[in-house]
Motif scaffolding. Structure first.
Motif, PDB file in Angstrom:
ATOM      1  N   LYS A   1     -32.094  54.949  11.119  1.00  0.00           N
ATOM      2  CA  LYS A   1     -31.184  55.757  11.044  1.00  0.00           C
ATOM      3  C   LYS A   1     -30.817  56.643  12.250  1.00  0.00           C
TER       4      LYS A   1
ATOM      5  N   GLU B   1     -34.062  60.157   4.596  1.00  0.00           N
ATOM      6  CA  GLU B   1     -35.052  59.331   5.247  1.00  0.00           C
ATOM      7  C   GLU B   1     -36.147  59.691   6.123  1.00  0.00           C
TER       8      GLU B   1
ATOM      9  N   TRP C   1     -34.361  45.864  14.818  1.00  0.00           N
ATOM     10  CA  TRP C   1     -34.255  46.045  13.382  1.00  0.00           C
ATOM     11  C   TRP C   1     -35.831  45.842  12.619  1.00  0.00           C
TER      12      TRP C   1
ATOM     13  N   HIS D   1     -23.700  50.681   4.576  1.00  0.00           N
ATOM     14  CA  HIS D   1     -23.916  52.218   4.103  1.00  0.00           C
ATOM     15  C   HIS D   1     -23.905  53.071   5.379  1.00  0.00           C
ATOM     16  N   GLU D   2     -24.426  52.684   6.614  1.00  0.00           N
ATOM     17  CA  GLU D   2     -24.280  53.550   7.630  1.00  0.00           C
ATOM     18  C   GLU D   2     -23.284  53.432   8.661  1.00  0.00           C
TER      19      GLU D   2
ATOM     20  N   PHE E   1     -27.625  47.933   5.069  1.00  0.00           N
ATOM     21  CA  PHE E   1     -27.845  49.022   5.855  1.00  0.00           C
ATOM     22  C   PHE E   1     -26.577  49.418   6.707  1.00  0.00           C
ATOM     23  N   TYR E   2     -26.008  48.295   7.200  1.00  0.00           N
ATOM     24  CA  TYR E   2     -24.937  48.247   7.926  1.00  0.00           C
ATOM     25  C   TYR E   2     -23.620  48.804   7.158  1.00  0.00           C
TER      26      TYR E   2
ATOM     27  N   ARG F   1     -38.205  51.817   4.143  1.00  0.00           N
ATOM     28  CA  ARG F   1     -37.417  50.761   4.609  1.00  0.00           C
ATOM     29  C   ARG F   1     -36.277  50.030   4.008  1.00  0.00           C
ATOM     30  N   THR F   2     -35.114  49.774   4.588  1.00  0.00           N
ATOM     31  CA  THR F   2     -34.175  49.158   3.784  1.00  0.00           C
ATOM     32  C   THR F   2     -34.216  47.692   4.304  1.00  0.00           C
TER      33      THR F   2
END
Length: 185
Positions: free
Chosen positions: A76, A3, A69, A34-35, A31-32, A24-25
């Motif tokens: 992150k 990142e 967002w 994954h994170e 993103f949700y 950027r994703t």
């Protein structure tokens, strides 16, 4: 950490750490997915229970929507900082839940993705014995951030982060070796 590739340097007469913006994703849902487990584990490293971590991580994701967002430079890092603050705010109303964590739409519980081995549990128990600053530094480090990135996001100097990390490693090594020896006796 992919990142935030760190670039250190001097800006003007003051020493300042410059970190270029990450790629950027574009898909928030990706993103949700994954994170969410990573932020949950991050909070557990800081000392939260699985329920507290899932709740604070969810609140942090809610804080990202709808406006932030699209504008955040480091989502992150923002997510971990916000989740940690939500976790700290829970201190006044902490209680052990008796009901299972509700499923997300689609039938997947965020805690189901956070499975830990026995060794990871031992590490979590040892992390809980560290002072808060060392525990926080180790949580960021275990989450893949380097010392310079941690310093920027925690508002500390890289030297302070390195020292905190060094002390935490020494204490963790001593704790884990002692516990391993006790287990063999």
């Amino acid at each position: 950490m992919a990142e935030l590739p760190s670039t250190a340097g001097q800006v003007g007469s003051q020493r300042q750490w410059i970190i270029p913006a990450p790629a950027r994703t574009p898909d928030f849902e990706a993103f949700y997915r994954h994170e969410m487990p990573r932020v949950t584990v991050f909070l557990m490293h800081v000392g939260a229970t699985a329920y507290e971590a899932a709740d604070a991580a969810h609140e942090a994701f809610c804080a990202l929507l709808p406006d932030k967002w699209a504008t955040l430079e480091f989502p992150k890092a923002y997510l971990r900082t916000a989740a940690y603050r939500f976790y700290l705010r829970q201190a006044t109303s902490r209680s052990t839940p008796w009901d299972p964590v509700p499923d997300r739409p689609g039938g997947t519980c965020p805690l189901a993705t956070v499975l830990m081995s026995e060794e990871q549990r031992r590490i979590m128990d040892a992390l809980a014995l560290l002072p808060p600053a060392e525990r926080q530094t180790m949580a960021w480090s275990l989450d893949g951030f380097n010392h310079e990135e941690i310093a920027v996001h925690l508002g500390k100097s890289p030297a302070a982060v390195r020292k905190s990390y060094q002390r935490a490693r020494e204490r963790l090594t001593a704790l884990l070796v002692t516990r391993k020896e006790e287990a063999h006796d």
